[in-house]
Design a protein around this motif. Structure first.
Motif: not given
Length: 464
Positions: A57-65, A90-93, A97-100
């Motif tokens: 749920p956090g920014n580590n997840g955002g890095d994953g997206y 930031t993670a929500r953004n 942006l992830y299209q997969g």
């Protein structure tokens, strides 16, 4: 110190990121840089093979997206498993942006490469039962495993396992190294380590990773005394002193001698100085003294240790010497000293110098160094070198074949040799630790301590 060598605590890392943001770099830009950099490594491993990214749920997840989108755009086969909604802006953004493909966590998922972006370096609590089960199931269902920043379930500052953690093939440190990248038990689960840089600047007072030294060859005018004379104090088990001396001969000192009683079967290229111990140690040409390997723990051993500590030369204390040492022994000493304890000896020294033994290993070594005035080499698969002035270095995880009798004697001889050449104690300790580890890398599996000692000159060659 290059920024790429520094090791930061969670608090230091957050402060360093805040300074970048205050300087005009957005959080989104930092996440993009981290995710794209991690994607470069995953792409090298996976190519077009199936990649599954577990996003938290956090920014580590955002890095994953960000990572997954970068793989998708390169033509990779990638999906995301997201058991949580993104909870930071930031993670929500990044998720938008992830299209997969996003796959239900309950689905039967398998592939070639699993990427763990569930939780990063800020985790301080165990994973939930559900998260543990999902992490272990996905890791088991993929042939190769990559952790982004840290495997989920690890305390970044201590290396403690907060939950069961699967073994990974590769761990990608984001922005800076964390202490857990070098400490047991966590480092044993991380596989290869690589750093993804995001522009973090050097942090004052930061710990650093041990890197290859730049060893200087002797001057053209050098002779055996100017290169460094090392005195090794013998004891009731002379083989240990001979082993340390053999390593010392290959680590740079010009003249290595065993002082005290002459060992049986002394190698022809080793000198035995059979003068009274105080006279032998008082030689002003002596660059360093090593005491401890094979010393024993009886009254005679204590007298030998006292003589070594009374001598004017810098000294290295190892093995039995560490079990005999107490705070009063160091009270009037002015020359530098290096202690090389394993875990049990470290605990004994902490009792002798009234230090807290419950802290993480780097803090234990730093506290003992400050209290004792010695450079501390807290050796093991996760070796830490700490100086009384606050400097601290962590070595890469040691070769597991080093877990054999006598390799500690080789380490102390190697460090003492570097000290005898005239190096400052902390530098000598770091160079000795590196040479010891590199010699192990040059040995075949199941090597003996004697094999290791004979490989030290080859390691020294690589450091020139």
């Amino acid at each position: 110190m290059p920024a790429s060598d520094q090791i930061l605590s969670v608090a230091q890392m957050r402060a360093a990121e805040d300074r970048l943001i205050a300087g005009g770099i957005s959080v989104e830009a930092l996440m993009d840089q981290a995710g794209q950099g991690a994607a470069d490594w995953v792409w090298r491993i996976a190519g077009t093979r199936r990649v599954t990214v577990l996003c938290g749920p956090g920014n580590n997840g955002g890095d994953g997206y960000v990572l997954a989108e970068a793989i998708r755009r390169r033509g990779g086969d990638v999906c995301i498993v997201a058991p949580y909604d993104a909870r930071t802006d930031t993670a929500r953004n990044a998720r938008q942006l992830y299209q997969g493909e996003i796959v239900d966590p309950e689905a039967d998922i398998s592939g070639e490469v699993f990427v763990d972006c569930l939780f990063g370096s800020g985790l301080t609590r165990p994973l939930s039962v559900q998260d543990q089960a999902l992490l272990l199931r996905l890791a088991e269902a993929h042939r190769l495993r990559v952790a982004v920043d840290l495997p989920s379930g690890i305390d970044a500052d201590t290396g403690a396992l907060l939950s069961p953690v699967p073994a990974f093939d590769l761990t990608l440190a984001l922005g800076a190294w964390k202490f857990a990248h070098f400490l047991m038990p966590s480092v044993a689960l991380m596989g290869s380590l690589r750093l993804v840089e995001i522009g973090i600047e050097p942090v004052a007072g930061a710990a650093r990773r041990l890197t290859a030294p730049r060893i200087i060859a002797p001057a053209g005018s050098a002779h055996k005394y100017t290169r460094g004379m090392l005195a090794i104090v013998g004891g009731e088990m002379p083989g240990a002193a001979v082993l340390a001396a053999t390593a010392a001969q290959g680590a740079g000192a010009g003249y290595v001698r065993i002082v005290g009683e002459r060992p049986d079967n002394l190698p022809i290229d080793l000198v035995a100085d059979e003068r009274a111990l105080s006279d032998a140690l008082d030689d002003r040409r002596t660059g360093a003294i090593l005491v401890g390997p094979g010393l024993g723990r009886d009254h005679a051993a204590a007298e030998r240790l006292a003589a070594a500590l009374h001598a004017p030369a810098p000294c290295v204390l190892d093995a039995d010497a560490l079990m005999l040492l107490d705070a009063s022994s160091m009270a009037d000493r002015t020359a530098s000293a290096i202690a090389t304890p394993h875990d049990g000896e470290l605990a004994a020294l902490e009792r002798a110098f009234a230090c807290d033994g419950s802290l993480p290993k780097p803090k234990r070594a730093m506290n003992l160094a400050a209290r004792s005035g010695m450079v501390i080499v807290a050796k093991g698969p996760d070796t830490v070198v700490a100086s009384p002035d606050g400097r601290v270095v962590l070595a890469d995880r040691g070769n597991s074949w080093l877990s054999t009798a006598g390799t500690g004697d080789v380490l102390s001889g190697t460090i003492a040799s570097r000290l005898a050449t005239g190096l400052e104690a902390f530098t000598a300790a770091c160079e000795g630790v590196w040479l010891h580890a590199h010699a192990a890398r040059r040995c075949p599996p199941a090597f003996t301590a004697a094999d290791l000692a004979k490989a030290v000159p080859q390691a020294l060659t690589d450091g020139l």
